[in-house]
Write an enzyme that holds these catalytic residues in place. Sequence first.
Site, PDB file in Angstrom:
ATOM      1  CG  ASP A 148      -2.302   0.504   0.976  1.00 43.66           C
ATOM      2  OD1 ASP A 148      -2.451   1.287   0.034  1.00 43.66           O
ATOM      3  OD2 ASP A 148      -3.233   0.167   1.739  1.00 43.66           O
ATOM      4  CD  GLU A 181       0.487   4.549  -7.645  1.00 51.23           C
ATOM      5  OE1 GLU A 181      -0.466   4.104  -8.312  1.00 51.23           O
ATOM      6  OE2 GLU A 181       0.925   5.716  -7.745  1.00 51.23           O
ATOM      7  CD1 TRP A 182      -4.808   3.216  -3.223  1.00 50.82           C
ATOM      8  CD2 TRP A 182      -3.783   5.099  -2.575  1.00 50.82           C
ATOM      9  NE1 TRP A 182      -4.415   3.055  -1.916  1.00 50.82           N
ATOM     10  CE2 TRP A 182      -3.795   4.186  -1.495  1.00 50.82           C
ATOM     11  CE3 TRP A 182      -3.202   6.357  -2.408  1.00 50.82           C
ATOM     12  CZ2 TRP A 182      -3.210   4.491  -0.262  1.00 50.82           C
ATOM     13  CZ3 TRP A 182      -2.634   6.659  -1.178  1.00 50.82           C
ATOM     14  CH2 TRP A 182      -2.640   5.734  -0.129  1.00 50.82           C
ATOM     15  N   GLY A 183      -3.177   4.556  -8.315  1.00 48.91           N
ATOM     16  CA  GLY A 183      -3.142   5.188  -9.634  1.00 48.91           C
ATOM     17  C   GLY A 183      -2.587   6.597  -9.638  1.00 48.91           C
ATOM     18  CG  ASP A 203      -9.563   2.075  -0.857  1.00 49.41           C
ATOM     19  OD1 ASP A 203      -8.542   2.152  -1.567  1.00 49.41           O
ATOM     20  OD2 ASP A 203      -9.524   1.850   0.365  1.00 49.41           O
TER      21      ASP A 203
HETATM   22  C1  GLA Z   1      -5.992   1.302   1.499  1.00 46.13           C
HETATM   23  C2  GLA Z   1      -6.131   0.321   0.362  1.00 46.13           C
HETATM   24  C3  GLA Z   1      -7.258  -0.638   0.672  1.00 46.13           C
HETATM   25  C4  GLA Z   1      -6.967  -1.381   1.964  1.00 46.13           C
HETATM   26  C5  GLA Z   1      -6.745  -0.376   3.104  1.00 46.13           C
HETATM   27  C6  GLA Z   1      -6.218  -1.040   4.371  1.00 46.13           C
HETATM   28  O1  GLA Z   1      -7.110   2.139   1.599  1.00 46.13           O
HETATM   29  O2  GLA Z   1      -6.362   0.993  -0.847  1.00 46.13           O
HETATM   30  O3  GLA Z   1      -7.425  -1.574  -0.395  1.00 46.13           O
HETATM   31  O4  GLA Z   1      -5.830  -2.185   1.811  1.00 46.13           O
HETATM   32  O5  GLA Z   1      -5.794   0.626   2.734  1.00 46.13           O
HETATM   33  O6  GLA Z   1      -5.962  -0.142   5.397  1.00 46.13           O
END
Ligand code: GLA
Length: 392
Positions: A148, A181-183, A203
């Site tokens: 993450d 890393e969410w893009g 997310d």
């Molecule tokens: C981030 C990630 C999620 C999950 C949470 C856990 O938000 O994007 O998929 O793993 O952390 O804390």
Amino acid sequence: MKYKLILLSTLICFYSQAQKFDGIALTPPMGWNSWNTFKCDGINETVIREMADTMVSKGLKAVGYEYIVIDDCWQVGRDENGYIIVDKEKFPSGMKALADYIHSKGLKFGIYSDAGTHTCGGRPGSKGFEFKDAEKYAEWEVDYLKYDWCNTEGQDAIASYTLMRDALFENKRPMLFSICEWGINKPWEWAKEVGHIWRTTYDISFDGRFDGDSWGNQIGWSNILDMQVGLEKYAGPGHWNDPDMLTVGIEMPVNESRAHFTMWCMLAAPLMTGNDLRNMTIETQEILTNKNVIAIDQDKLGKQGFKIHDDGHFEIWQKPLENGGIAICLFNRDTNAKEYTLNWKKLKIREFKGDYTVSNVWENKTIGTTEDIINLQVPKRDVVLFKLIPNQ
Ligand code: GLA
């Protein structure tokens, strides 16, 4: 000077040998992850074992699901040597025993950490401890690491993920490396050399939301779908865009669960389900285990689907399949049913080569050929999925 040169060449030698593990995720990975249902507080070794048991007993393993991944909050601190400490209250038998149990079911074991000082749940991150963490994961026989991006202020994403890739590689235990890393640093442009899958967005909303922000960084699944347009060229065997885990069966009506699952298959997305498998409804189980739909996700050609028609509420997506096959998905985003006349020859299907046999995938029946013109109805927030097989 001489010593500097020796050090530099040693480093270059080490890093030029390091790489991600090959031969993993040649089709999009399939499994279960604890986060969407259990978050931080709900996980413990009993839940994880029961999820592995259920993955087998309810037929998910038989259709290809294999990874059981513990997300955030299994870790509580570091010992005096810098090794990670597992939460003994929640995992009294330890991670190696849990891995052994999961492996004894013919499944694979995944774990979670973070490139920064702390995870998103505030637990110790791997920053500065990458090699020690990788050593532990190898010792426990972990098969999958989700990594993450919380609490990484001032860190460079490519360098941080490459460092963990190299730490994993040094320990010689092949692991799927899931970049999360969410893009935000466009991982599709660089992560192919670093990991096997990479998240493309923040997310997915696990309150069953179809579209819109719910709270914080969570996004409805149909908005995540929109954000995948144009990313198709970056995906392929061993390296996939990850539009986040499935929320099938979590506070979603059946039609929306079916549409969400189908569109993730059209995207050649990782199929990581996050519902409580032990008490899922029959409808949820039937969606998650539909072999013909899964086959579209898992198609060996490894092409991510793309949109070929969009009139606002009604979209048509295409996914090229091996041996000249084509999946076509009609997706109605509206809250009313959509009447549609399907004329295959008028659709802008890429590389359409004449005559195909057409089957309706969810209904599991052959319905005719691409010579036919069909009047159909796509129910509200639902899909109709076709597979075209060339006639020759
Ligand atoms: C981030 C990630 C999620 C999950 C949470 C856990 O938000 O994007 O998929 O793993 O952390 O804390």
